[in-house]
Scaffold this motif. Structure first.
Motif, mmCIF file in Angstrom:
data_model
loop_
_atom_site.group_PDB
_atom_site.id
_atom_site.type_symbol
_atom_site.label_atom_id
_atom_site.label_comp_id
_atom_site.label_asym_id
_atom_site.label_seq_id
_atom_site.Cartn_x
_atom_site.Cartn_y
_atom_site.Cartn_z
ATOM 1 N N LEU A 1 -4.008 2.429 5.338
ATOM 2 C CA LEU A 1 -3.039 3.089 6.220
ATOM 3 C C LEU A 1 -3.842 3.266 7.430
ATOM 4 C CD1 LEU A 1 -1.496 5.887 4.117
ATOM 5 C CD2 LEU A 1 -0.311 3.870 5.317
ATOM 6 N N GLN A 2 -5.382 3.406 7.536
ATOM 7 C CA GLN A 2 -6.119 3.629 8.947
ATOM 8 C C GLN A 2 -6.115 2.356 9.520
ATOM 9 O OE1 GLN A 2 -9.609 5.193 7.045
ATOM 10 N NE2 GLN A 2 -9.128 7.370 7.695
ATOM 11 N N ARG A 3 -6.431 1.169 8.966
ATOM 12 C CA ARG A 3 -6.271 0.058 9.537
ATOM 13 C C ARG A 3 -5.074 -0.370 10.095
ATOM 14 N NH1 ARG A 3 -9.727 -0.961 5.203
ATOM 15 N NH2 ARG A 3 -8.230 -1.990 3.946
ATOM 16 N N SER B 1 1.027 -1.446 -0.109
ATOM 17 C CA SER B 1 0.039 -0.078 -0.064
ATOM 18 C C SER B 1 0.662 1.306 0.051
ATOM 19 C CB SER B 1 -1.050 -0.027 1.333
ATOM 20 O OG SER B 1 -1.902 -1.130 1.141
ATOM 21 N N LEU B 2 1.931 1.293 0.587
ATOM 22 C CA LEU B 2 2.786 2.479 1.047
ATOM 23 C C LEU B 2 3.544 2.977 -0.421
ATOM 24 C CD1 LEU B 2 3.453 4.476 3.356
ATOM 25 C CD2 LEU B 2 5.571 3.096 3.399
ATOM 26 N N ALA C 1 -7.228 4.736 -6.408
ATOM 27 C CA ALA C 1 -6.137 3.922 -5.689
ATOM 28 C C ALA C 1 -5.694 4.510 -4.104
ATOM 29 C CB ALA C 1 -4.989 3.636 -6.400
ATOM 30 N N ILE C 2 -5.526 5.820 -4.119
ATOM 31 C CA ILE C 2 -5.168 6.653 -3.048
ATOM 32 C C ILE C 2 -6.217 6.527 -1.873
ATOM 33 C CG2 ILE C 2 -4.700 9.161 -1.943
ATOM 34 C CD1 ILE C 2 -3.551 9.635 -4.921
ATOM 35 N N ALA C 3 -7.637 6.486 -2.477
ATOM 36 C CA ALA C 3 -8.439 6.411 -1.491
ATOM 37 C C ALA C 3 -8.412 4.939 -0.766
ATOM 38 C CB ALA C 3 -9.751 6.470 -1.965
ATOM 39 N N GLU C 4 -8.225 3.947 -1.711
ATOM 40 C CA GLU C 4 -8.058 2.624 -0.939
ATOM 41 C C GLU C 4 -6.860 2.664 -0.064
ATOM 42 O OE1 GLU C 4 -9.399 -1.020 -0.185
ATOM 43 O OE2 GLU C 4 -10.448 0.351 -1.684
#
Length: 600
Positions: free
Chosen positions: A319-321, A153-154, A311-314
C-alpha cells in the motif's frame, strides 16, 4: 498570459515506499463505478474468511468425537462436513480471486486511459518541461503497482484482517491462558521478521533499479546501432552492458542472501514458538485442563493469526509503494494545460469553396517560451497575410520563424497581442476548430508504425482509398508507393525506417493534402534532402500550395524565390519584407544570406 510551470517532480525511485497511504484514496473515482463488483468481492471474501475460521473447529470435533469409540459410527459424517466446508472455502476463494483480478485489470485500464487521454491534450509547453520517459514510466510502472494493490493486496489485506480479528477472538475462546502466551510469542517472532523484511524489500527495489539501468543502456544503444557500428564501438558497448548486468547480478545476490536469511530466521522462530505453545498445550492436555481437539484447534488458530499478521505487514508495504505511484499519477492528472479553451467558444467561419479565402493576422504579439521566460521569441510582432498569399519566412536560426507556426496551431498562447484567423482571435475558438484549417509539413517527418494507407489517412481517417491515392498523386508519391511490395498496404516500420527521406516527406505532404487545409504550413520541408529528392518534394509542395494560403519556412532561398512576399525575421522582429529582387536592395541581412547561398 503569464508563464505557467507544469514541471512534474522527478522521482528516481518509482517503486520507493511512501510513509503515507493517503494518495490511495484519490483512486476512489476509479473504483466507485464498479460498486456492485466490490460488493460481490466483499461477500466472497467474508464467506472465505468465515470458512477458514470454521476449519479449526471442525478439526476439533473430528479429533475429539470422531475417534472416540462412542462416536465411531458418526466419523463419516464428520469427514463429509469437513469436505463440504473445504468446498465452500474453495468456491468463495475462487470467486474472490476472479472478482479482485477483474477489478485490478479494469481499474488499471481505466486509469491508464484517463492519464493518457489527459496527457495527449496537453500543450507542447508541457512536454517542453517534462520528460516523455517520465510520463511513460508513470503510465506503465506506476499503474502496474496500483494494479497489484487493487487486484490482490487490497483483498488480501481485508481477508487477513478478518482472520486476525477472528483468530484472536477464537484463541481466547479456546484457551485464555494459552492465548496470552501466544500473543507474547507472536510479538517476539513477528517483530524481527518484520524489521528484517524491510531490509529485504529495500534490496528488492535496488535489484529492480539495477535491472532498469541495464535496460536503459540496452535501449539507448539499440536505438543508435548505426552510430555505434560506424564508430566501431560494439565491443565497448557490449562491455558497458555486461557491466550493468553484473551490477544487477551482484545486487540480486545480496537480495537472495537476505531473503534466504529471512526464510531461515522465520522458520526457526515460527516453529520455535509453535513448539513452545504445543509443549504448554501438551502439559494442559496431560493435566486434563483441555482436550486434544481443543489443543489442535488452538494451534490452528495460532497459525492463522500469525500468518495473517505477516500478510498484513506485507500488504502495508504494498500500500505504501502504491500510494507513491498513485500520487505520481494524480500529479499528472492535476496538471492543467496552459492553453485552455474559453467557456463559450465562438465558431470559426471558413469559406466553403474558396480555400484561399482566409486571412491571417499577428497583431503586436509578444511571446517567450516557458523554458526561457526572460527571452522574447517574438517582440511586438505584427504581420498581415492576405487570403491566397504565398509567404516565405527567412532569417537566421532563433529568429522566431517556427514560433509563428506554434502560435497559429495554438500549441502556445502569446503573453500579449492577438493571433487572428479570418478575423477571429484563435483564443476565442475551440482548439480543434483553431487547428482544423491548417495542414503542416515538417522538416522532421513523422511516420507512424503502420501501412502507407494508415499514415496518409491519419489526416482524415474516414477518407476512401481512392481519395488517399489522389492525395498521393498530388504529392508525387503514387509511383514509388505502387512499387512497394504491398503498395499502399505496405508496412513502413517504426518511424518509417523502410523509406528514404524524400519518400517520407512526400507521404507527409500527401497527408497534409488529404486534410484539405485552407492554410499550408511548410517548415523547412526540403532542407535535409538530396537534389533529386528536393526537386520531387518541391514539385509536390507546389501542387499542394495551389489555391491555398501558404507559409513557408526555408533556409534554402532558392526554394522561395517565387513567393508573393518574403518576410525577413531577426531576433523576433520583422526587419524587412518584399520580393527577392527588392530585398537584395533594401535588406542587408537578406543580401548577406543570399550572397552566402548564391555566391557561385
Amino acid at each position: 498570459m503569464s508563464s505557467t510551470s507544469v514541471t512534474i517532480e522527478a522521482q528516481p525511485q518509482v517503486q520507493a515506499a511512501s510513509r503515507k497511504i493517503g494518495p490511495i484514496f484519490r483512486l476512489l473515482p476509479f473504483l466507485t463505478p464498479y460498486a456492485s463488483r466490490w460488493l460481490l468481492t466483499f461477500i466472497a471474501l467474508t464467506v472465505a474468511a468465515v470458512a477458514t475460521l470454521t476449519l479449526p473447529v471442525a478439526f476439533r470435533y473430528l479429533i475429539d468425537a470422531g475417534f472416540s469409540s462412542e462416536q465411531a459410527g458418526h466419523i463419516d459424517r464428520y469427514f463429509v462436513a469437513l469436505f463440504g466446508l473445504s468446498v465452500v472455502l474453495a468456491v468463495a476463494t475462487a470467486l474472490r480471486f476472479y472478482y479482485v483480478s477483474w477489478l485490478g485489470e479494469r481499474v488499471t485500464a481505466d486509469l491508464r486511459s484517463a492519464v493518457y487521454a489527459h496527457v495527449v491534450k496537453m500543450s507542447p509547453q508541457f512536454f517542453e518541461l517534462t520528460k516523455t520517459g517520465e510520463v511513460l514510466s508513470r503510465l506503465t510502472t506506476d499503474t502496474t503497482l496500483i494494479q497489484a494493490v487493487v487486484g490482490t493486496s487490497l483483498s488480501m489485506g481485508l481477508r487477513n484482517s478478518f482472520l486476525l480479528l477472528g483468530g484472536l477472538v477464537m484463541l481466547f475462546v479456546t484457551s485464555a491462558k494459552l492465548a496470552a502466551y501466544i500473543l507474547l510469542t507472536l510479538v517476539l517472532v513477528i517483530l524481527p521478521i518484520f524489521l528484517f523484511g524491510r531490509k529485504v524489500r529495500k534490496l528488492s527495489r535496488d535489484s529492480q533499479d539495477r535491472i532498469a539501468d541495464a535496460s536503459a543502456v540496452a535501449g539507448e544503444v539499440l536505438n543508435a546501432i548505426p552510430t555505434v557500428q560506424s564508430y566501431r564501438q560494439e565491443q565497448r558497448e557490449t562491455a558497458r552492458f555486461t557491466g550493468s548486468v553484473e551490477t544487477a547480478f551482484s545486487t540480486a545476490l545480496s537480495r537472495i542472501r537476505a531473503r534466504s536469511m529471512l526464510t531461515l530466521v522465520a522458520i526457526v522462530l515460527v516453529f520455535g514458538a509453535i513448539s513452545f505453545v504445543l509443549w504448554l498445550g501438551a502439559q494442559a492436555v496431560l493435566a486434563n485442563e483441555m482436550t486434544g481437539g481443543e489443543l489442535s484447534q488452538f494451534i490452528l488458530y495460532a497459525v492463522l493469526t500469525a500468518g495473517a499478521i505477516g500478510a498484513i505487514a506485507e500488504v502495508w508495504g504494498d500500500l505504501q509503494r502504491a500510494a507513491g505511484a498513485a500520487e505520481r499519477l494524480m500529479q499528472l492528472l492535476d496538471v492543467q494545460s496552459p492553453v485552455v479553451e474559453r467557456a463559450d467558444p465562438l465558431p470559426l467561419l471558413l469559406p466553403e469553396h474558396n480555400l484561399a479565402g482566409t486571412g491571417i493576422e499577428f497583431n503586436k504579439v509578444n511571446f517567450s517560451y516557458p523554458s526561457r521566460p526572460d527571452t522574447l521569441a517574438l517582440k511586438d510582432f505584427s504581420l498581415q497575410i492576405k487570403p491566397g498569399e504565398h509567404i516565405a519566412l527567412v532569417g537566421p536560426s532563433g529568429a522566431g520563424k517556427t514560433t509563428l507556426f506554434q502560435l497559429l496551431l495554438r500549441f502556445y498562447d502569446p503573453q500579449s497581442g492577438q493571433v487572428k484567423f479570418n478575423g477571429t482571435d484563435l483564443k476565442d475558438v475551440r482548439l480543434t476548430d483553431a487547428r482544423q484549417p491548417f495542414g503542416i509539413v515538417l522538416q522532421d517527418t513523422v511516420i507512424f508504425a503502420g501501412s502507407v494507407l494508415d499514415n496518409i489517412r491519419y489526416a482524415r481517417p474516414d477518407a476512401s482509398e481512392q481519395e488517399v491515392q489522389d492525395a498521393a498523386k498530388m504529392a508525387a508519391a503514387h509511383a514509388f508507393i505502387q512499387a512497394l511490395p504491398q503498395g499502399y498496404h505496405t508496412y513502413l516500420g517504426e518511424r518509417g525506417v523502410r523509406l528514404s527521406g524524400g519518400q517520407r516527406q512526400r507521404i507527409s505532404i500527401a497527408r497534409a493534402i488529404l486534410s484539405n487545409p485552407s492554410v499550408l504550413l511548410l517548415d523547412e520541408a526540403t532542407s535535409a534532402l538530396d537534389a533529386e529528392s528536393e526537386r520531387q518534394v518541391q514539385q509536390a509542395l507546389d501542387n499542394a500550395a495551389q489555391n491555398r494560403t501558404t507559409l513557408v519556412i526555408a533556409h534554402r532561398l532558392a526554394t522561395v524565390l517565387a513567393a508573393d512576399r518574403i518576410v525577413v525575421l531577426e531576433a523576433g522582429r520583422i526587419v524587412a519584407q518584399g520580393t527577392h529582387a527588392e530585398l537584395l536592395q533594401s535588406s542587408e541581412l537578406y543580401a548577406r544570406l543570399a550572397a552566402l547561398q548564391f555566391s557561385h
